[in-house]
Motif scaffolding. Sequence first.
Motif, short mmCIF file in Angstrom:
data_model
loop_
_atom_site.label_atom_id
_atom_site.label_comp_id
_atom_site.label_asym_id
_atom_site.label_seq_id
_atom_site.Cartn_x
_atom_site.Cartn_y
_atom_site.Cartn_z
N GLY A 187 -4.27 3.08 -3.66
CA GLY A 187 -3.19 3.36 -4.51
C GLY A 187 -3.00 2.11 -5.69
O GLY A 187 -2.70 2.45 -6.65
N ARG A 188 -3.12 1.04 -5.06
CA ARG A 188 -3.10 -0.13 -5.90
C ARG A 188 -4.17 -0.14 -7.04
O ARG A 188 -3.75 -0.32 -8.30
N LEU A 189 -5.29 0.31 -6.69
CA LEU A 189 -6.28 0.28 -7.92
C LEU A 189 -6.23 1.56 -8.85
O LEU A 189 -6.53 1.41 -9.70
N SER A 219 0.74 -1.25 0.13
CA SER A 219 -0.03 0.15 0.12
C SER A 219 0.64 1.29 -0.29
O SER A 219 0.59 2.22 -0.75
N ASP A 220 2.03 1.53 0.77
CA ASP A 220 2.58 2.41 0.97
C ASP A 220 3.58 2.93 -0.43
O ASP A 220 4.00 3.96 -0.64
N ASP A 255 -9.85 -5.34 -5.83
CA ASP A 255 -9.07 -5.38 -4.71
C ASP A 255 -9.99 -5.49 -3.47
O ASP A 255 -11.17 -5.07 -3.41
N THR A 256 -9.29 -6.15 -2.56
CA THR A 256 -10.02 -6.52 -1.24
C THR A 256 -9.40 -6.00 0.15
O THR A 256 -8.34 -5.37 -0.23
N HIS A 257 -10.13 -6.12 1.07
CA HIS A 257 -9.62 -5.47 2.37
C HIS A 257 -9.24 -4.28 2.09
O HIS A 257 -8.05 -3.63 2.71
N PHE A 258 -10.05 -3.28 1.58
CA PHE A 258 -9.73 -2.33 0.77
C PHE A 258 -9.40 -1.13 1.81
O PHE A 258 -8.27 -0.52 1.56
N ILE A 259 -10.33 -0.92 2.53
CA ILE A 259 -9.86 0.50 3.36
C ILE A 259 -9.07 0.06 4.66
O ILE A 259 -8.15 0.74 4.95
#
Length: 294
Positions: free
Chosen positions: A200-202, A166-167, A190-194
């Motif tokens: 950023g990945r999305l 994520s970073d 993408d999952t476990h999103f918040i």
Amino acid sequence: MAIKGKLIIVGGAEDKGRPQDIPKNAGDNDTAVDEYYEKGILHRIVQESVKKEKSRIEIVTTASTLPKEIGKDYKDAFGRLNAKNTGILEIENREQAGDEQILKRLEKADVVMITGGDQLRLTSILGGTPFLSLLQEKYQKEDFIYAGSSAGAAAASNNMVFQGTSDLALYKGKVRLTSGLGIINDVVIDTHFITRGRIGRLLQAVVANPRIIGIGLEENAALMVTNGTKMEAIGPGMSIIVDGRSIIDSNFNDIDDGQSISIENVTLHVMSKYDIYHMDTFKLNIDHSNKRDE
């Protein structure tokens, strides 16, 4: 050809009705007690299935390194909803994905629930196998439900995120995609999103190909796709839709791997229970009724 099946994708960590999941301060009439039995994601899967509680449900644990444990967890969860016609398919290698007995069980299934774990493990074992071909055919032609949680949801699309912290997600090249199971096309999930801060990945996945729709599923959140285009929020958690078609400009093609990405004007939607997103028109209908509190 219209798609006859339903796709239910879950962000992970959905309520399974276990006693330890109920808050300690919940009273007998507390809404937390009946949230699972009347409003939960697994309850909705059962109710959407063709035979309701009598539907044949097969739990596929391929993505997990603890297949027996996770399989039992789901079997018990469906059992608490009185859906007891449930089996566990521990497909651990590609040979098993072509096994005649396993394919016969898939043929009879009304619901396939693909659990969490490692989505790359899932696609590397099931990709290009008779099991996946039959799964795709049932989804397209039968009153059938493909349900996937976490890895099972992320792998449902033809584009699949399989790596990227994520970073570092908004640095070019730090998010990696590969082919998924191809149940649904032109999206990336993408999952476990918040919980895990994966916006950023999305964004990187979408800026690299603005034709695809980015779907971010929070934990205990789910979306149900019917007719291949109508997507309804059915879980208590929130989901994020990233639409890259509105992007005016970005520096994605001008920078080297490892450099930070700039994007001008990306469209973002936030969905909660009962909202509907139309994937063919890219429009969100927000539910303004009081059903959320029922």
